[in-house]
Design an enzyme around this catalytic site. Sequence first.
Site, mmCIF file in Angstrom:
data_model
loop_
_atom_site.group_PDB
_atom_site.id
_atom_site.type_symbol
_atom_site.label_atom_id
_atom_site.label_comp_id
_atom_site.label_asym_id
_atom_site.label_seq_id
_atom_site.Cartn_x
_atom_site.Cartn_y
_atom_site.Cartn_z
ATOM 1 N N LYS A 151 80.486 28.455 -49.371
ATOM 2 C CA LYS A 151 80.605 27.676 -47.868
ATOM 3 C C LYS A 151 79.408 27.146 -47.476
ATOM 4 O O LYS A 151 79.648 25.992 -47.177
ATOM 5 C CB LYS A 151 81.034 28.934 -46.922
ATOM 6 N N GLN B 251 81.750 37.220 -42.431
ATOM 7 C CA GLN B 251 82.446 37.291 -43.777
ATOM 8 C C GLN B 251 83.300 38.625 -43.926
ATOM 9 O O GLN B 251 82.388 39.714 -43.527
ATOM 10 C CB GLN B 251 81.394 37.162 -44.939
ATOM 11 N N ASP C 84 87.094 30.467 -38.257
ATOM 12 C CA ASP C 84 87.862 31.044 -39.245
ATOM 13 C C ASP C 84 89.348 31.306 -38.678
ATOM 14 O O ASP C 84 90.421 31.358 -39.337
ATOM 15 C CB ASP C 84 87.364 32.364 -39.339
HETATM 16 N N1 GUN Z 1 87.088 37.126 -46.686
HETATM 17 C C1 GUN Z 1 87.929 36.675 -47.651
HETATM 18 N N2 GUN Z 1 88.556 35.455 -46.882
HETATM 19 C C2 GUN Z 1 87.729 35.317 -45.649
HETATM 20 C C3 GUN Z 1 87.981 34.016 -44.797
HETATM 21 O O1 GUN Z 1 88.627 33.249 -44.731
HETATM 22 N N3 GUN Z 1 86.834 34.151 -43.807
HETATM 23 C C4 GUN Z 1 86.257 35.448 -43.634
HETATM 24 N N4 GUN Z 1 85.300 35.573 -42.504
HETATM 25 N N5 GUN Z 1 85.941 36.463 -44.374
HETATM 26 C C5 GUN Z 1 86.922 36.301 -45.536
#
Ligand code: GUN
Length: 291
Positions: free
Chosen positions: A52, A96, A119
């Site tokens: 990211k 996350q 998200d």
């Molecule tokens: N864990 C796995 N995929 C994601 C996601 O798209 N966003 C977040 N915040 N955690 C994750």
Amino acid sequence: MQIIDGKETARKIKEEIGAEVESIVTTGLRRPHLAAVLVGHDGGSETYVAYKIKDCGEVGFRSSLIRFEDDVAQDTLFEKIDELNRDPELDGFIVQLPLPDHINEQTVIESIDPSKDVDGFHPVNVGRTVIGLPSFVSATPYGIVELIKRYRIETEGKHCVIVGRSNIVGRPLSILMSQKSVNATVTVAHSRTRDLEELCATADILVAALGSPGFVKAHMVKEGAVVIDVGTTRVPSSETKSGFRLMGDVLFDEVAPKCSFITPVPGGVGPMTRVALLSNTLKAARKNIRY
Ligand code: GUN
């Protein structure tokens, strides 16, 4: 049969986002800024967050990584979220997942200001999506709809069968596919659906999002169907250096010849989910959504 190239589409979208960032900066506005909160040292989460941050750099976003050890007090995490919610120099942030057991994930999601929830997990964003208001949409449904649009796949009046009803894929995708801009007729199937194989065979657009490697076989797919494979299960492999390979929910080799369009794994839906976060952050920076 056409293979839907998610990797190339994601590259193009990143280029578009990058160009827009430069025009924002040229007009004297500050760069879009995304923060990621990472708790603990889970290997998968470390990798995802690193991607990211890298993606942000590639499109010219500013990014910040905020780390906590996995024994962080829940209140400390909430104080940080509060600070990020109020930070005028920050457009959006993600926490996350998964989080350690002593932290309530749903409470964390609901403590994020919906206008910074890139998200798209906050119930306000989910609810706004349901009634067709501007919102942040979670990554995978965004990626799938974007692929369908960019490949100009006919959706009007088509029967879309989605196998899987998760809160972050199947359910929000069912909402997007039934919206007026897409106009598909949607069936959401799940583990208790009767005659699932026969149902799949009626789909014009079949989305496999159940996390069961190779679940969709040729006899479950109608001739000329569009097949979208969301599965990304790591299975042992003697052919890769890592000893693993990614396997989708669709048996690609036997299903592909029957399809009009199909997404491969890897290189289909996956790369598009990464781009979704960038697209949502740009939207947040442009303050495109009024809450
Ligand atoms: N864990 C796995 N995929 C994601 C996601 O798209 N966003 C977040 N915040 N955690 C994750």
